[in-house]
Design a protein around this motif. Structure first.
Motif, PDB file in Angstrom:
ATOM      1  N   GLY A  17       7.560 -11.182  -3.044  1.00  0.00           N
ATOM      2  CA  GLY A  17       6.705 -10.006  -3.195  1.00  0.00           C
ATOM      3  C   GLY A  17       5.268 -10.325  -2.820  1.00  0.00           C
ATOM      4  N   TRP A  18       4.357  -9.465  -3.259  1.00  0.00           N
ATOM      5  CA  TRP A  18       2.943  -9.616  -2.939  1.00  0.00           C
ATOM      6  C   TRP A  18       2.308 -10.680  -3.830  1.00  0.00           C
ATOM      7  N   ALA A  19       1.431 -11.504  -3.228  1.00  0.00           N
ATOM      8  CA  ALA A  19       0.736 -12.541  -3.988  1.00  0.00           C
ATOM      9  C   ALA A  19      -0.685 -12.689  -3.456  1.00  0.00           C
ATOM     10  N   VAL A  20      -1.618 -12.918  -4.372  1.00  0.00           N
ATOM     11  CA  VAL A  20      -3.010 -13.165  -3.987  1.00  0.00           C
ATOM     12  C   VAL A  20      -3.080 -14.548  -3.349  1.00  0.00           C
ATOM     13  N   GLN A  21      -3.676 -14.599  -2.170  1.00  0.00           N
ATOM     14  CA  GLN A  21      -3.842 -15.866  -1.461  1.00  0.00           C
ATOM     15  C   GLN A  21      -5.267 -16.412  -1.598  1.00  0.00           C
ATOM     16  N   VAL A  22      -6.244 -15.500  -1.557  1.00  0.00           N
ATOM     17  CA  VAL A  22      -7.656 -15.896  -1.580  1.00  0.00           C
ATOM     18  C   VAL A  22      -8.461 -14.797  -2.266  1.00  0.00           C
ATOM     19  N   VAL A  23      -9.454 -15.201  -3.027  1.00  0.00           N
ATOM     20  CA  VAL A  23     -10.432 -14.277  -3.591  1.00  0.00           C
ATOM     21  C   VAL A  23     -11.798 -14.753  -3.110  1.00  0.00           C
ATOM     22  N   VAL A  30     -13.673  -9.423  -2.216  1.00  0.00           N
ATOM     23  CA  VAL A  30     -12.445  -9.279  -1.438  1.00  0.00           C
ATOM     24  C   VAL A  30     -11.336 -10.120  -2.056  1.00  0.00           C
ATOM     25  N   ALA A  31     -10.137  -9.559  -2.069  1.00  0.00           N
ATOM     26  CA  ALA A  31      -8.935 -10.298  -2.454  1.00  0.00           C
ATOM     27  C   ALA A  31      -7.947 -10.147  -1.303  1.00  0.00           C
ATOM     28  N   PHE A  32      -7.389 -11.249  -0.866  1.00  0.00           N
ATOM     29  CA  PHE A  32      -6.448 -11.248   0.246  1.00  0.00           C
ATOM     30  C   PHE A  32      -5.038 -11.469  -0.295  1.00  0.00           C
ATOM     31  N   PHE A  33      -4.161 -10.509  -0.003  1.00  0.00           N
ATOM     32  CA  PHE A  33      -2.770 -10.551  -0.444  1.00  0.00           C
ATOM     33  C   PHE A  33      -1.847 -10.706   0.757  1.00  0.00           C
ATOM     34  N   GLN A  34      -0.745 -11.415   0.563  1.00  0.00           N
ATOM     35  CA  GLN A  34       0.336 -11.454   1.549  1.00  0.00           C
ATOM     36  C   GLN A  34       1.645 -11.189   0.833  1.00  0.00           C
ATOM     37  N   ARG A  35       2.557 -10.535   1.566  1.00  0.00           N
ATOM     38  CA  ARG A  35       3.881 -10.284   1.006  1.00  0.00           C
ATOM     39  C   ARG A  35       4.852 -11.310   1.561  1.00  0.00           C
ATOM     40  N   GLY A  36       5.469 -12.023   0.655  1.00  0.00           N
ATOM     41  CA  GLY A  36       6.469 -13.016   1.017  1.00  0.00           C
ATOM     42  C   GLY A  36       7.801 -12.651   0.396  1.00  0.00           C
ATOM     43  N   GLU A  37       8.689 -13.606   0.338  1.00  0.00           N
ATOM     44  CA  GLU A  37      10.022 -13.377  -0.217  1.00  0.00           C
ATOM     45  C   GLU A  37       9.984 -12.936  -1.672  1.00  0.00           C
ATOM     46  N   LYS A  42      -2.834  -7.622   3.147  1.00  0.00           N
ATOM     47  CA  LYS A  42      -3.863  -6.654   2.779  1.00  0.00           C
ATOM     48  C   LYS A  42      -5.100  -7.398   2.303  1.00  0.00           C
ATOM     49  N   HIS A  43      -6.233  -7.017   2.853  1.00  0.00           N
ATOM     50  CA  HIS A  43      -7.523  -7.419   2.314  1.00  0.00           C
ATOM     51  C   HIS A  43      -7.985  -6.241   1.458  1.00  0.00           C
ATOM     52  N   LEU A  44      -8.116  -6.445   0.180  1.00  0.00           N
ATOM     53  CA  LEU A  44      -8.629  -5.390  -0.690  1.00  0.00           C
ATOM     54  C   LEU A  44     -10.103  -5.673  -0.939  1.00  0.00           C
ATOM     55  N   VAL A  45     -10.943  -4.799  -0.399  1.00  0.00           N
ATOM     56  CA  VAL A  45     -12.387  -4.965  -0.490  1.00  0.00           C
ATOM     57  C   VAL A  45     -12.907  -3.953  -1.507  1.00  0.00           C
ATOM     58  N   ALA A  46     -13.709  -4.435  -2.447  1.00  0.00           N
ATOM     59  CA  ALA A  46     -14.192  -3.568  -3.529  1.00  0.00           C
ATOM     60  C   ALA A  46     -15.598  -3.978  -3.929  1.00  0.00           C
TER      61      ALA A  46
END
Length: 132
Positions: free
Chosen positions: A101-107, A92-99, A70-74
């Motif tokens: 759970g969800w984690a921020v990858q890039v802001v 923008v904050a970029f999240f990925q779901r891994g083993e 998910k890219h959360l754009v605000a």
């Protein structure tokens, strides 16, 4: 420009930015590229500028999600506008779901120039910066 025109431009710009985010996160390459002007430029740290639909298509194919993302754009602020061109800045904050759970990858931040082509708003230029 009237208030109603300003509101219409702002809504159109936000709609394009949101549609881009939804399509990219769904891995819909053609839908993502369709939101760019034919001669659009995308600048991302670590890459040469990506110019035009063919290059954009190849880039977005390569970035297609392999796991939920998910890219959360605000905080989109329209910084200038006319009836046919607008600029906007978004966080923008970029999240990925891994083993785990969800984690921020890039802001980061998007700086967009959008133009209206035959009545349709499209991204003409996007510069992405990362906040470290």
């Amino acid at each position: 420009m009237s208030e109603s025109t300003q509101a219409s431009v702002a809504a159109s710009v936000r709609d394009v930015i949101s549609a881009h985010t939804q399509a990219q996160d769904a891995g819909q390459t053609d839908e993502t590229v369709a939101l760019y002007a034919p001669d659009a430029v995308l600048e991302i740290p670590g890459f040469d500028p990506i110019t035009g639909h063919d290059a954009l298509r190849e880039a977005f194919k390569g970035w297609a999600p392999t796991q939920p993302q998910k890219h959360l754009v605000a905080n989109t602020v329209i910084t200038s506008w006319t009836e046919d061109e607008a600029t906007a800045v978004s966080d923008v904050a970029f999240f990925q779901r891994g083993e785990s759970g969800w984690a921020v990858q890039v802001v980061g931040r998007y700086e967009d120039t959008l133009r209206r082509y035959d009545g349709t708003w499209l991204i003409h230029h996007r510069t992405t910066t990362y906040i470290v």
